[in-house]
Scaffold this active site. Structure first.
Site, PDB file in Angstrom:
ATOM      1  N   LYS A  72      -5.645 -28.622  10.613  1.00  0.00           N
ATOM      2  CA  LYS A  72      -6.044 -29.768   9.911  1.00  0.00           C
ATOM      3  C   LYS A  72      -6.731 -31.102  10.999  1.00  0.00           C
ATOM      4  CE  LYS A  72      -3.867 -30.172   5.526  1.00  0.00           C
ATOM      5  NZ  LYS A  72      -2.095 -30.459   4.918  1.00  0.00           N
ATOM      6  N   LYS A 119     -13.163 -17.636  -0.429  1.00  0.00           N
ATOM      7  CA  LYS A 119     -11.944 -18.523  -0.474  1.00  0.00           C
ATOM      8  C   LYS A 119     -12.630 -19.969  -1.919  1.00  0.00           C
ATOM      9  CE  LYS A 119      -7.416 -20.911  -0.329  1.00  0.00           C
ATOM     10  NZ  LYS A 119      -7.351 -21.463  -0.496  1.00  0.00           N
ATOM     11  N   LYS A 144     -11.531 -26.795  -2.161  1.00  0.00           N
ATOM     12  CA  LYS A 144     -12.175 -27.535  -2.802  1.00  0.00           C
ATOM     13  C   LYS A 144     -12.442 -28.724  -1.300  1.00  0.00           C
ATOM     14  CE  LYS A 144      -8.188 -29.095  -3.789  1.00  0.00           C
ATOM     15  NZ  LYS A 144      -7.172 -29.894  -3.794  1.00  0.00           N
TER      16      LYS A 144
HETATM   17  P1  ADP Z   1      -8.032 -26.107  -1.953  1.00  0.00           P
HETATM   18  O1  ADP Z   1      -8.097 -25.207  -1.093  1.00  0.00           O
HETATM   19  O2  ADP Z   1      -8.709 -26.671  -2.997  1.00  0.00           O
HETATM   20  O3  ADP Z   1      -7.477 -28.231  -1.380  1.00  0.00           O
HETATM   21  P2  ADP Z   1      -4.738 -26.711  -2.465  1.00  0.00           P
HETATM   22  O4  ADP Z   1      -4.966 -26.351  -0.781  1.00  0.00           O
HETATM   23  O5  ADP Z   1      -4.210 -27.764  -2.857  1.00  0.00           O
HETATM   24  O6  ADP Z   1      -5.918 -25.492  -3.004  1.00  0.00           O
HETATM   25  O7  ADP Z   1      -3.859 -25.552  -3.168  1.00  0.00           O
HETATM   26  C1  ADP Z   1      -3.597 -25.928  -4.219  1.00  0.00           C
HETATM   27  C2  ADP Z   1      -2.655 -24.362  -5.302  1.00  0.00           C
HETATM   28  O8  ADP Z   1      -3.438 -23.287  -5.489  1.00  0.00           O
HETATM   29  C3  ADP Z   1      -1.892 -23.768  -3.651  1.00  0.00           C
HETATM   30  O9  ADP Z   1      -0.808 -22.997  -3.874  1.00  0.00           O
HETATM   31  C4  ADP Z   1      -3.053 -22.737  -3.300  1.00  0.00           C
HETATM   32  O10 ADP Z   1      -2.396 -21.158  -2.445  1.00  0.00           O
HETATM   33  C5  ADP Z   1      -3.695 -22.386  -4.840  1.00  0.00           C
HETATM   34  N1  ADP Z   1      -4.896 -21.803  -4.387  1.00  0.00           N
HETATM   35  C6  ADP Z   1      -5.821 -22.564  -4.136  1.00  0.00           C
HETATM   36  N2  ADP Z   1      -6.762 -22.479  -3.646  1.00  0.00           N
HETATM   37  C7  ADP Z   1      -6.885 -20.803  -4.519  1.00  0.00           C
HETATM   38  C8  ADP Z   1      -7.760 -19.269  -4.565  1.00  0.00           C
HETATM   39  N3  ADP Z   1      -8.858 -19.404  -4.036  1.00  0.00           N
HETATM   40  N4  ADP Z   1      -6.824 -18.157  -4.782  1.00  0.00           N
HETATM   41  C9  ADP Z   1      -5.735 -18.528  -5.371  1.00  0.00           C
HETATM   42  N5  ADP Z   1      -5.022 -19.274  -4.919  1.00  0.00           N
HETATM   43  C10 ADP Z   1      -5.474 -20.680  -4.934  1.00  0.00           C
END
Ligand code: ADP
Ligand code: TRP
Length: 341
Positions: free
Chosen positions: A132, A211, A214
């Site tokens: 980050k 993947k 957001k």
């Molecule tokens: P983002 O990558 O959109 O910011 P987060 O890091 O907030 O998502 O993830 C919140 C939860 O959702 C975590 O437990 C993460 O492992 C799961 N998650 C996020 N994106 C995916 C994905 N593409 N496939 C499977 N699980 C995901």
């Protein structure tokens, strides 16, 4: 001290004999939940919560989201959307707890205490901080101590099991390290939690095949109004094989998402259409769009209901917060007694 030690021993013993566990997980309110969050994290956690022997504490990590989101209106919208998602998918808030992290302020007090037991290099070397701080322009101290707040989230509630994605593995290791250090110095005070990382859970691909996240702007938000949702589905990246030619479903982003949601026979059916030819990517996208609408019809309605009735949503969250606070106060008292505050 001995009496306090017995509390942890007794708790561990009781939970073991009754084969029960306290499950806890949090989701940052850094956006509206997308299909990846839903299939990768929210639905598996709701499944776990259905086992009556488990007690589930699910919370919205709104304090964590302040590391990146400074606008109160945006944060509130994200918090409500996250809570509405859990509720729309049937998380039972009578049996379990759903709450906002920020509403149980004991977590901030515990974070300070834990900060004083966290070695600086452990935070400086955390992968997620390094990643980050390379990426973001606002590298604040909150981002640096993010894992300590996360450790507090977990040990403040005597959690046994923490279901998380692979990316959170190191944060749970840090939590365990901090709790073990404290226990070693002051006698058993905290339950040592374990991560539950489902290696089977696939990484859900986004509209561009990477993947879904957001931060990549490639998400599908199943709660959008029809038109906007259709636009997201139509934006899925495909190759330029002409309509009449046969296509390989196994390399197609539309098919990759369709197979996650459709029944076996629907998947077989679509596979045949790809392989036969005269079936364009536009057709496949339209089918995916219609499948999302029909599969999640009830959840889309419920989500909108909660978003339009914030009072109802708040009531449910406040109930959870009251119960969460009661647990937090007990654990914090245990810590303060040990520290002599
Ligand atoms: P983002 O990558 O959109 O910011 P987060 O890091 O907030 O998502 O993830 C919140 C939860 O959702 C975590 O437990 C993460 O492992 C799961 N998650 C996020 N994106 C995916 C994905 N593409 N496939 C499977 N699980 C995901
Ligand atoms: N850091 C987690 C994530 O980004 C969210 C989170 C905060 C969390 N506190 C937690 C997860 C406690 C599990 C337990 O996904």
């Amino acid at each position: 001290m001995e009496q306090e030690q017995n509390i942890i021993d007794r708790m561990v013993y009781l939970r073991k004999t009754l084969d029960m566990a306290r499950i806890l997980t949090g989701i940052q309110s850094s956006g509206r939940p997308h299909l990846g969050n839903l299939l990768g994290a929210i639905l598996p956690a709701i499944e776990l919560s259905k086992d009556e022997k488990n007690e589930s504490l699910f919370f919205i990590a709104d304090l964590h989201s302040l590391t990146t989101i400074k606008d109160p209106a945006v944060r509130t919208e994200n918090v409500n959307a996250t809570a509405a998602t859990w509720l729309a998918f049937g998380f039972d808030t009578e049996q379990n707890l759903l709450y906002r992290q920020s509403r149980v302020t004991e977590v901030c007090e515990l974070t300070w205490f834990l900060n004083c037991f966290t070695p600086y290099p452990m935070l400086a070397n955390a992968h997620s901080f390094k990643e980050k701080s390379d990426k973001l322009s606002d590298v604040n101290a909150g981002l640096f101590t993010y894992p300590v707040l996360m450790a507090s989230d977990i040990i403040l509630y005597d959690a046994d099991i923490v279901p998380v994605g692979k990316d959170q593995r190191q944060h749970i290791e840090i939590t365990r390290d901090i709790a073990l250090t404290f226990n070693h110095r002051y006698g058993d005070t905290f339950i040592i939690p374990e991560a539950k990382i489902d290696e089977q859970v696939m990484t859900i691909p986004g509209t561009d095949g990477q993947k879904m996240s957001k931060s990549y702007g490639n998400t599908i938000d199943i709660f959008l109004p029809d038109k906007a949702l259709r636009k997201q589905v139509m934006s899925i990246v495909t190759d330029s094989t002409p309509l009449e030619e046969p296509k390989n479903p196994d390399t197609c982003n539309v098919f990759a998402l369709y197979r996650l949601l459709a029944s076996k026979s629907q998947v077989q059916e679509m596979r045949k259409k790809y392989e036969q030819g005269n079936y364009g990517y536009g057709h496949a996208k339209q089918e995916l769009f219609e499948l999302i609408l029909s599969k999640y019809e009830k959840q889309r309605e419920l989500f909108n209901h909660y978003m339009e009735h914030a009072d109802e949503l708040n009531q449910k969250l406040e109930n959870g917060e009251e119960k969460a606070r009661a647990i937090a106060q007990q654990v914090l008292a245990r810590v303060k007694a040990k520290l002599g505050f």
